[in-house]
Design a protein around this motif. Sequence first.
Motif: not given
Length: 125
Positions: A44-53
């Motif tokens: 799921v590395n592509a979604y890391t920043q989205i998950l953080g937000v």
Amino acid sequence: MTNKTKRTIIIINSIIVSLMVGGGAVAKIIKADKITDDFTKLGVNAYTQILGVLEIILLILLFYPRTMRIGFFLLCSYFGGAIATQLSHNGMFLLPAVPLFFIWLNVFLRDKYFFKPASNQFVQL
């Protein structure tokens, strides 16, 4: 327990929740090396920043009194998914389970009636 003691415990627990969830969110947003490595293994590395937000938004919902309930349910869902992901990849399920425990404790301390069923809410047939 006095009101002052209860308030102090709530504040301490809120700080713990904020540091755990908020710290993890910031680490995801800046893509810390450890987070990037772990999320790559999970796929799921592509979604890391989205998950953080998303974590920050859910944390705000939890701490704003009018949206505490929806914030609680969404955070439970989020961390439940994180636990399922960890278990499906033979990871450490305690990583998302520990913040979830403190979230439950925080909501219980802030509103103990949240977990009690309402009496006579449903009509019996």
